[in-house]
Design a protein around this motif. Structure first.
Motif, short mmCIF file in Angstrom:
data_model
loop_
_atom_site.label_atom_id
_atom_site.label_comp_id
_atom_site.label_asym_id
_atom_site.label_seq_id
_atom_site.Cartn_x
_atom_site.Cartn_y
_atom_site.Cartn_z
N ARG A 142 0.69 -1.36 -0.16
CA ARG A 142 0.04 0.00 0.10
C ARG A 142 0.83 1.14 0.05
NH1 ARG A 142 -2.73 1.21 4.03
NH2 ARG A 142 -1.90 -0.31 5.72
N CYS A 143 2.04 1.26 0.63
CA CYS A 143 2.87 2.39 0.84
C CYS A 143 4.05 2.63 0.02
CB CYS A 143 3.21 2.52 2.44
SG CYS A 143 1.99 2.43 3.23
N LYS A 144 4.64 1.78 -0.78
CA LYS A 144 5.79 1.85 -1.64
C LYS A 144 5.24 2.12 -2.84
CE LYS A 144 8.87 -1.17 1.09
NZ LYS A 144 9.97 -1.90 1.11
N ALA A 145 5.75 3.11 -3.54
CA ALA A 145 5.73 3.44 -4.95
C ALA A 145 6.09 2.44 -5.86
CB ALA A 145 6.31 4.63 -5.18
N SER A 146 5.44 2.30 -7.07
CA SER A 146 5.69 1.32 -7.96
C SER A 146 6.83 1.64 -8.87
CB SER A 146 4.43 1.05 -8.73
OG SER A 146 4.86 -0.06 -9.82
N SER A 147 7.70 0.65 -9.21
CA SER A 147 8.92 1.16 -10.05
C SER A 147 8.77 0.40 -11.34
CB SER A 147 10.04 0.65 -9.32
OG SER A 147 10.15 -0.93 -9.27
N VAL A 148 7.84 -0.12 -11.78
CA VAL A 148 7.62 -0.73 -13.05
C VAL A 148 6.70 0.51 -14.03
CG1 VAL A 148 7.33 -2.86 -12.16
CG2 VAL A 148 5.31 -1.59 -12.31
N LEU A 149 6.59 0.39 -15.25
CA LEU A 149 5.92 1.01 -16.22
C LEU A 149 4.45 1.12 -15.90
CD1 LEU A 149 7.66 0.15 -19.52
CD2 LEU A 149 8.29 2.16 -18.14
N PHE A 277 -4.95 1.91 -1.68
CA PHE A 277 -5.86 1.65 -0.74
C PHE A 277 -6.31 0.12 -0.88
CE2 PHE A 277 -5.93 6.13 -0.77
CZ PHE A 277 -6.00 6.65 0.56
N ARG A 278 -6.85 -0.36 0.50
CA ARG A 278 -6.81 -1.94 0.66
C ARG A 278 -7.61 -2.35 -0.69
NH1 ARG A 278 -5.35 -3.59 5.46
NH2 ARG A 278 -4.90 -2.24 7.00
N PRO A 279 -7.24 -3.80 -0.71
CA PRO A 279 -7.67 -4.60 -2.12
C PRO A 279 -9.06 -4.68 -2.09
CG PRO A 279 -6.81 -6.10 -0.40
CD PRO A 279 -6.27 -4.78 -0.13
N PHE A 280 -9.61 -4.48 -3.20
CA PHE A 280 -11.07 -4.58 -3.32
C PHE A 280 -11.26 -5.57 -4.73
CE2 PHE A 280 -10.38 -0.14 -2.43
CZ PHE A 280 -11.43 -0.23 -1.34
N GLN A 281 -12.24 -6.26 -4.76
CA GLN A 281 -12.47 -7.44 -5.77
C GLN A 281 -12.97 -7.02 -7.14
OE1 GLN A 281 -15.29 -10.36 -4.67
NE2 GLN A 281 -14.16 -11.99 -5.50
N ILE A 282 -12.44 -7.31 -8.18
CA ILE A 282 -13.08 -6.90 -9.55
C ILE A 282 -14.25 -7.65 -9.84
CG2 ILE A 282 -12.58 -7.02 -11.92
CD1 ILE A 282 -9.49 -6.79 -11.12
N ILE A 283 -15.44 -7.07 -10.22
CA ILE A 283 -16.59 -7.72 -10.49
C ILE A 283 -16.98 -7.71 -11.92
CG2 ILE A 283 -17.44 -7.35 -8.28
CD1 ILE A 283 -19.02 -4.97 -9.35
N ASP A 284 -16.18 -6.76 -12.74
CA ASP A 284 -16.71 -6.71 -14.13
C ASP A 284 -15.35 -6.14 -14.75
OD1 ASP A 284 -17.89 -6.98 -16.71
OD2 ASP A 284 -19.29 -5.52 -16.06
#
Length: 417
Positions: A142-149, A277-284
């Motif tokens: 949640r807190c670390k920035a992503s280093s990928v494209l 923010f905390r994970p949410f589920q993909i519904i569509d």
């Protein structure tokens, strides 16, 4: 706790190196900390019950050359001078927590966490266990920035062929009031202006027929060049993006900007706030790069997100929590209660008046500076004269100062003697 730290002061005569020294320098002290294992006996007892470790001890005792790096001392197995513990030890989760989550570990990456642990203990499969633990750390995700494209390839809009087939809508805000309105809705038909197609034989004037043929050819070439330009833009944009495909049912972290008010664009220590923010589920799956998430029923935000704002959760599902600013549960609409202070902030060469607003139902500590013009437009029923709580009971106190004027003058010429 698995271990604690013992700090022993060690005396040293004379001044420290690389520091100014004096002849009458006294005795200096330096602290040396070393870990003290609180459950060392239990760890050794687990090793005695582990069949894999006992087999290595027997093998090393019989033939030392067959176990490079291993050494047996007092029936305790060591690997490169580190105590070998069972890979199934119940203390491994506590060790990982101690050297990664607490202040000792400070949520460091794999290498630093591994080096801290490897300086004390060793177990078979230690590297993969530490990597898995760090990948599944909720705070790190949640807190670390992503280093990928960023995810999501560019999706060019198709060139429409019919009128009203493809529309674009946008709001223009911040306009001067006109009949009580400050926002304009703009709707644009993306199709080029429609013209009648030339049909051979209908036009008897040769010059007119030739002009119509040239016009149709120009429109055809224009559409072709537009398609080529879109392809070039997509090719260049995709070099700095990556294709990300998610599935329905997966859990993802969401990148949000929980600003309390639209005009508030900065907070104290904002860079230390959570990136996701905390994970949410993909519904569509709405489109090639957009997904619909299962947000709480009290959420203020739209549930459809671009894939660049999503990050796949490594661990399983957890409690889905939105920041308080984006949750409508037991949170009434904010309305200004009192103006605590006023100030002028410099914006370029101009000064912008701002008010320190105390919001209804909120603590005074949650008061925020808002542009005066924005407050007047958003809350036209708010009366400043009746709800001012500043010294002087007016809206022109605590100002920074008068508007600064820049005056330029020509430099006098230097007369030569």
């Amino acid at each position: 706790m698995i271990l604690t730290f013992n700090i022993n002061p060690v005396g040293k005569t004379g001044a420290a190196d690389a520091l100014p020294s004096r002849a009458d320098s006294g005795q200096l002290f330096q602290a040396i900390s070393s870990p003290i294992w609180l459950h060392g006996a239990l760890l050794l007892e687990e090793a005695k019950q582990d069949t894999e470790i006992q087999r290595l001890i027997a093998k090393c005792t019989a033939t030392l050359d067959q176990c490079p790096g291993y050494l047996v001392k007092n029936n305790v197995l060591f690997y490169q001078n580190r105590v070998v513990i069972s890979r199934h030890s119940k203390f491994i989760p506590a060790l990982l927590h101690e050297f990664h989550v607490t202040a000792t570990g400070d949520h460091s990456g794999f290498y630093r966490t591994y080096r801290r642990l490897a300086a004390n203990v060793y177990w078979l499969g230690m590297t993969s266990t530490i990597k898995k633990y760090i990948r599944e750390c909720d705070i790190c995700q949640r807190c670390k920035a992503s280093s990928v494209l960023p995810g999501g390839l560019l999706q060019p809009l198709a060139i429409p062929d019919l009128i009203w087939e493809d529309l674009s809508m946008d709001f223009i805000v911040g306009l001067p009031p006109s009949k009580g309105f400050t926002v304009v809705l703009v709707v644009v038909d993306r199709r080029p202006p429609s013209v009648f197609q030339f049909v051979p034989g209908e036009i008897r004037v040769e010059s007119v027929a030739r002009e119509l043929q040239d016009r149709d050819e120009a429109l055809k070439q224009l559409k072709h060049h537009l398609a080529d330009a879109q392809g070039t833009m997509k090719l260049r944009a995709d070099k700095k993006r990556r294709d990300v495909q998610l599935s329905i049912g997966e859990w993802v972290y969401v990148k949000l900007k929980p600003y309390r008010q639209l005009s508030v664009t900065s907070r104290i220590h904002q860079k230390l706030a959570a990136k996701f923010f905390r994970p949410f589920q993909i519904i569509d799956k709405i489109g090639p790069v957009t997904y619909k998430l299962l947000l709480p029923a009290t959420s203020k935000v739209h549930p459809v997100f671009h894939v660049s704002l999503l990050k796949k959760a490594v661990s399983g599902s957890t409690e889905t929590v939105l920041p308080p600013e984006l949750d409508m549960a037991e949170s009434p609409h904010l309305f200004p209660q009192t103006v605590l202070a006023t100030r002028d902030t410099k914006n370029g060469l101009d000064f912008v008046e701002q008010w320190l607003i105390h919001w209804q139902g909120q603590a005074i500590d949650d008061a925020s500076w808002e542009d005066a013009e924005w407050v007047k437009n958003q809350f036209p029923d708010f009366s400043l004269e009746d709800k001012t709580d500043i010294e002087g009971a007016g809206n022109d106190t605590n100002h920074v100062g008068p508007k600064e004027l820049l005056v330029y003058s020509r430099r006098a010429k230097v007369q030569s003697g």
